[in-house]
Design a protein around this motif. Structure first.
Motif, PDB file in Angstrom:
ATOM      1  N   THR A 126       9.471   7.797   1.158  1.00 18.98           N
ATOM      2  CA  THR A 126       9.432   6.992   2.166  1.00 18.98           C
ATOM      3  C   THR A 126       9.477   6.078   1.759  1.00 18.98           C
ATOM      4  O   THR A 126      10.822   5.382   2.710  1.00 18.98           O
ATOM      5  N   ARG A 142       7.916   9.548   8.213  1.00 16.82           N
ATOM      6  CA  ARG A 142       6.683   9.284   7.307  1.00 16.82           C
ATOM      7  C   ARG A 142       5.704   9.123   7.627  1.00 16.82           C
ATOM      8  O   ARG A 142       4.779   8.718   7.041  1.00 16.82           O
ATOM      9  N   LEU A 143       6.230   7.435   8.183  1.00 18.13           N
ATOM     10  CA  LEU A 143       4.712   6.209   7.615  1.00 18.13           C
ATOM     11  C   LEU A 143       3.965   6.345   8.997  1.00 18.13           C
ATOM     12  O   LEU A 143       2.365   5.916   9.039  1.00 18.13           O
ATOM     13  N   ASP A 144       4.574   7.500  10.227  1.00 18.18           N
ATOM     14  CA  ASP A 144       3.696   7.491  10.578  1.00 18.18           C
ATOM     15  C   ASP A 144       2.739   8.394  10.322  1.00 18.18           C
ATOM     16  O   ASP A 144       1.002   8.926  10.719  1.00 18.18           O
ATOM     17  N   ALA A 145       2.974   9.633  10.220  1.00 19.01           N
ATOM     18  CA  ALA A 145       2.228  11.178   9.327  1.00 19.01           C
ATOM     19  C   ALA A 145       1.143   9.862   8.181  1.00 19.01           C
ATOM     20  O   ALA A 145       0.454  10.888   7.855  1.00 19.01           O
ATOM     21  N   GLU A 146       1.790   8.999   7.260  1.00 20.43           N
ATOM     22  CA  GLU A 146       0.694   8.578   6.583  1.00 20.43           C
ATOM     23  C   GLU A 146      -0.250   7.452   6.826  1.00 20.43           C
ATOM     24  O   GLU A 146      -1.745   7.569   6.750  1.00 20.43           O
ATOM     25  N   ASN A 147      -0.025   6.720   8.087  1.00 19.65           N
ATOM     26  CA  ASN A 147      -1.385   6.266   9.035  1.00 19.65           C
ATOM     27  C   ASN A 147      -1.956   7.232   9.956  1.00 19.65           C
ATOM     28  O   ASN A 147      -2.746   7.517  10.998  1.00 19.65           O
ATOM     29  N   SER A 185       0.420   0.562  11.464  1.00 17.75           N
ATOM     30  CA  SER A 185       0.009   0.445  10.053  1.00 17.75           C
ATOM     31  C   SER A 185       0.896  -1.175   9.506  1.00 17.75           C
ATOM     32  O   SER A 185       1.967  -1.078  10.415  1.00 17.75           O
ATOM     33  N   ARG A 233       0.934  -1.614   0.212  1.00 15.75           N
ATOM     34  CA  ARG A 233      -0.350   0.045   0.232  1.00 15.75           C
ATOM     35  C   ARG A 233       0.726   1.606   0.202  1.00 15.75           C
ATOM     36  O   ARG A 233       0.158   2.514  -0.636  1.00 15.75           O
ATOM     37  N   GLU A 234       1.842   0.930  -0.059  1.00 25.10           N
ATOM     38  CA  GLU A 234       3.224   2.347   0.141  1.00 25.10           C
ATOM     39  C   GLU A 234       3.133   2.662  -1.617  1.00 25.10           C
ATOM     40  O   GLU A 234       3.485   2.269  -2.484  1.00 25.10           O
ATOM     41  N   ARG A 235       3.056   3.813  -1.300  1.00 25.05           N
ATOM     42  CA  ARG A 235       3.218   4.679  -2.437  1.00 25.05           C
ATOM     43  C   ARG A 235       4.155   5.856  -2.905  1.00 25.05           C
ATOM     44  O   ARG A 235       4.711   6.260  -3.855  1.00 25.05           O
ATOM     45  N   ASP A 236       3.964   6.169  -1.316  1.00 24.56           N
ATOM     46  CA  ASP A 236       5.315   7.718  -1.731  1.00 24.56           C
ATOM     47  C   ASP A 236       6.749   7.512  -2.107  1.00 24.56           C
ATOM     48  O   ASP A 236       7.205   6.505  -0.990  1.00 24.56           O
TER      49      ASP A 236
END
Length: 191
Positions: A86, A115-120, A127, A80-83
């Motif tokens: 990141t 960065r993952l936390d911000a996306e979450n 996540s 699911r990671e697209r950035d």
């Protein structure tokens, strides 16, 4: 943690005073402090070289080339990671760990997790990507465990490189188990 360290230090001083070894305690404390400084300076050299290498790799596009080569694996690990930033930061952390520069990898790992936390959405619940990143990062195989080899050499080992093969085998096994557990938990958590 500060309370634990303070309690250990005060407990050691109290034991030394009661047993009549306060002079030996202070001598040992000073010797340990000196050895710690030499140890940190030795590791700082390794860290500086690795950080410089990573900066050169980033500026020359080598990181993007490496990211392209491992994109299928990263897509499987983090579907699911697209950035791209990141993913690149996670890859830099993995690469630093792969080459045994775990101290340098910490900087990239913290940045990737932020960065993952911000996306979450800064949720209290991690996540799937955060859990997978943590599991892979902590169990990453090291092709050349530089830090361990340096410690072995400093401790007087005649063959500090003997740790390479056992380190690779152990790392591959632990990384495979970590990924398997995360993938099983991801499946179980999906509706």
């Amino acid at each position: 943690m500060n309370y634990i360290w303070a309690a250990m230090l005060l407990g050691g001083m109290a034991f030394a005073a009661v047993s009549g070894r306060l002079a030996a305690f202070s001598d040992g404390l000073m010797t340990s402090c000196t050895e710690a400084i030499y140890f940190v300076i030795g590791l700082a050299g390794i860290m500086a070289v690795w950080s410089g290498f990573m900066q050169v790799a980033r500026e020359t596009g080598l990181m993007e080339l490496a990211a392209g080569a491992v994109r299928p694996l990263m897509s499987w690990l983090f579907p699911r990671e697209r950035d791209k930033e990141t993913l690149a930061t996670m890859l830099m952390s993995f690469t630093a760990n792969l080459f045994g520069a775990g101290n340098s990898a910490t900087v990239f790992a913290i940045r990737a997790m932020e960065r993952l936390d911000a996306e979450n959405g800064r949720s209290a619940r991690a996540s799937d990507a955060m859990c997978m990143f943590l599991a892979v990062n902590m169990s990453m195989v090291q092709l050349v465990p530089v830090t361990v080899m340096k410690l072995r050499a400093d401790a007087g080992s005649q063959t500090p490189g003997d740790i390479i093969i056992p380190s690779i085998l152990t790392g591959l096994f632990s990384m495979a188990v970590s990924i398997l557990v995360c993938k099983l938990c991801e499946r179980r958590g999906r509706p």
